[in-house]
Design a protein around this motif. Sequence first.
Motif, PDB file in Angstrom:
ATOM      1  N   THR A 174      58.531  56.333  45.183  1.00 39.01           N
ATOM      2  CA  THR A 174      59.911  55.933  44.930  1.00 39.01           C
ATOM      3  C   THR A 174      59.952  54.653  44.114  1.00 39.01           C
ATOM      4  O   THR A 174      58.972  53.912  44.023  1.00 39.01           O
ATOM      5  N   SER A 175      61.092  54.379  43.525  1.00 40.71           N
ATOM      6  CA  SER A 175      61.244  53.175  42.721  1.00 40.71           C
ATOM      7  C   SER A 175      61.335  51.930  43.588  1.00 40.71           C
ATOM      8  O   SER A 175      61.408  50.832  43.089  1.00 40.71           O
ATOM      9  N   PHE A 176      61.360  52.090  44.895  1.00 42.02           N
ATOM     10  CA  PHE A 176      61.437  50.948  45.795  1.00 42.02           C
ATOM     11  C   PHE A 176      60.081  50.270  45.963  1.00 42.02           C
ATOM     12  O   PHE A 176      59.990  49.183  46.501  1.00 42.02           O
ATOM     13  N   ASN A 177      59.035  50.897  45.509  1.00 42.61           N
ATOM     14  CA  ASN A 177      57.702  50.326  45.625  1.00 42.61           C
ATOM     15  C   ASN A 177      57.590  49.167  44.638  1.00 42.61           C
ATOM     16  O   ASN A 177      57.698  49.361  43.433  1.00 42.61           O
ATOM     17  N   PRO A 178      57.367  47.932  45.108  1.00 42.53           N
ATOM     18  CA  PRO A 178      57.327  46.781  44.197  1.00 42.53           C
ATOM     19  C   PRO A 178      56.184  46.849  43.181  1.00 42.53           C
ATOM     20  O   PRO A 178      56.318  46.337  42.076  1.00 42.53           O
ATOM     21  N   VAL A 179      55.099  47.483  43.526  1.00 44.77           N
ATOM     22  CA  VAL A 179      53.977  47.580  42.579  1.00 44.77           C
ATOM     23  C   VAL A 179      54.372  48.464  41.401  1.00 44.77           C
ATOM     24  O   VAL A 179      54.095  48.135  40.245  1.00 44.77           O
ATOM     25  N   ILE A 180      55.059  49.550  41.681  1.00 44.95           N
ATOM     26  CA  ILE A 180      55.505  50.436  40.608  1.00 44.95           C
ATOM     27  C   ILE A 180      56.469  49.695  39.690  1.00 44.95           C
ATOM     28  O   ILE A 180      56.391  49.804  38.465  1.00 44.95           O
ATOM     29  N   GLY A 181      57.371  48.914  40.254  1.00 44.91           N
ATOM     30  CA  GLY A 181      58.303  48.129  39.448  1.00 44.91           C
ATOM     31  C   GLY A 181      57.574  47.134  38.564  1.00 44.91           C
ATOM     32  O   GLY A 181      57.896  46.971  37.386  1.00 44.91           O
ATOM     33  N   TRP A 182      56.556  46.479  39.120  1.00 43.70           N
ATOM     34  CA  TRP A 182      55.780  45.509  38.348  1.00 43.70           C
ATOM     35  C   TRP A 182      55.043  46.206  37.208  1.00 43.70           C
ATOM     36  O   TRP A 182      55.029  45.714  36.073  1.00 43.70           O
ATOM     37  N   VAL A 183      54.452  47.354  37.480  1.00 41.19           N
ATOM     38  CA  VAL A 183      53.712  48.096  36.452  1.00 41.19           C
ATOM     39  C   VAL A 183      54.656  48.537  35.336  1.00 41.19           C
ATOM     40  O   VAL A 183      54.331  48.434  34.152  1.00 41.19           O
ATOM     41  N   ARG A 184      55.849  48.994  35.703  1.00 38.49           N
ATOM     42  CA  ARG A 184      56.819  49.413  34.684  1.00 38.49           C
ATOM     43  C   ARG A 184      57.247  48.238  33.814  1.00 38.49           C
ATOM     44  O   ARG A 184      57.374  48.370  32.596  1.00 38.49           O
ATOM     45  N   ARG A 185      57.491  47.083  34.427  1.00 33.81           N
ATOM     46  CA  ARG A 185      57.875  45.902  33.642  1.00 33.81           C
ATOM     47  C   ARG A 185      56.737  45.449  32.735  1.00 33.81           C
ATOM     48  O   ARG A 185      56.963  45.079  31.583  1.00 33.81           O
ATOM     49  N   ALA A 186      55.518  45.471  33.247  1.00 37.56           N
ATOM     50  CA  ALA A 186      54.357  45.085  32.436  1.00 37.56           C
ATOM     51  C   ALA A 186      54.179  46.056  31.264  1.00 37.56           C
ATOM     52  O   ALA A 186      53.909  45.631  30.136  1.00 37.56           O
ATOM     53  N   ASN A 187      54.373  47.339  31.513  1.00 35.76           N
ATOM     54  CA  ASN A 187      54.254  48.337  30.459  1.00 35.76           C
ATOM     55  C   ASN A 187      55.328  48.125  29.394  1.00 35.76           C
ATOM     56  O   ASN A 187      55.053  48.203  28.193  1.00 35.76           O
ATOM     57  N   ALA A 188      56.548  47.832  29.812  1.00 34.34           N
ATOM     58  CA  ALA A 188      57.634  47.575  28.864  1.00 34.34           C
ATOM     59  C   ALA A 188      57.332  46.335  28.027  1.00 34.34           C
ATOM     60  O   ALA A 188      57.610  46.301  26.823  1.00 34.34           O
ATOM     61  N   LEU A 189      56.756  45.307  28.654  1.00 32.91           N
ATOM     62  CA  LEU A 189      56.415  44.089  27.930  1.00 32.91           C
ATOM     63  C   LEU A 189      55.334  44.358  26.883  1.00 32.91           C
ATOM     64  O   LEU A 189      55.444  43.916  25.733  1.00 32.91           O
TER      65      LEU A 189
END
Length: 82
Positions: free
Chosen positions: A19-34
């Motif tokens: 789920t998108s509630f997982n903080p690691v997944i959110g961090w990975v998505r932000r890092a990928n976008a950067l």
Amino acid sequence: MAHQLTHSVNRAPATGPVTSFNPVIGWVRRANALVDRWLACRRSRRALKALTDDQLRDIGISRRVAMVEAVRPFWDCSRPQP
């Protein structure tokens, strides 16, 4: 009854879609976008550097301004230099 309750509490979590509630997944998505943004900046600066004087004149940019922009580091893509 207590034994069943304890057993269900100690059960491993179900494996399913992340789920998108997982903080690691959110961090990975932000890092990928950067990183994607950095790569886009790098590509556009290389393309700008490769333009001819006539092409730069067509878009209203001098060679000097194009070179100043082209030599900026890839991670510095927040805003154009004056």
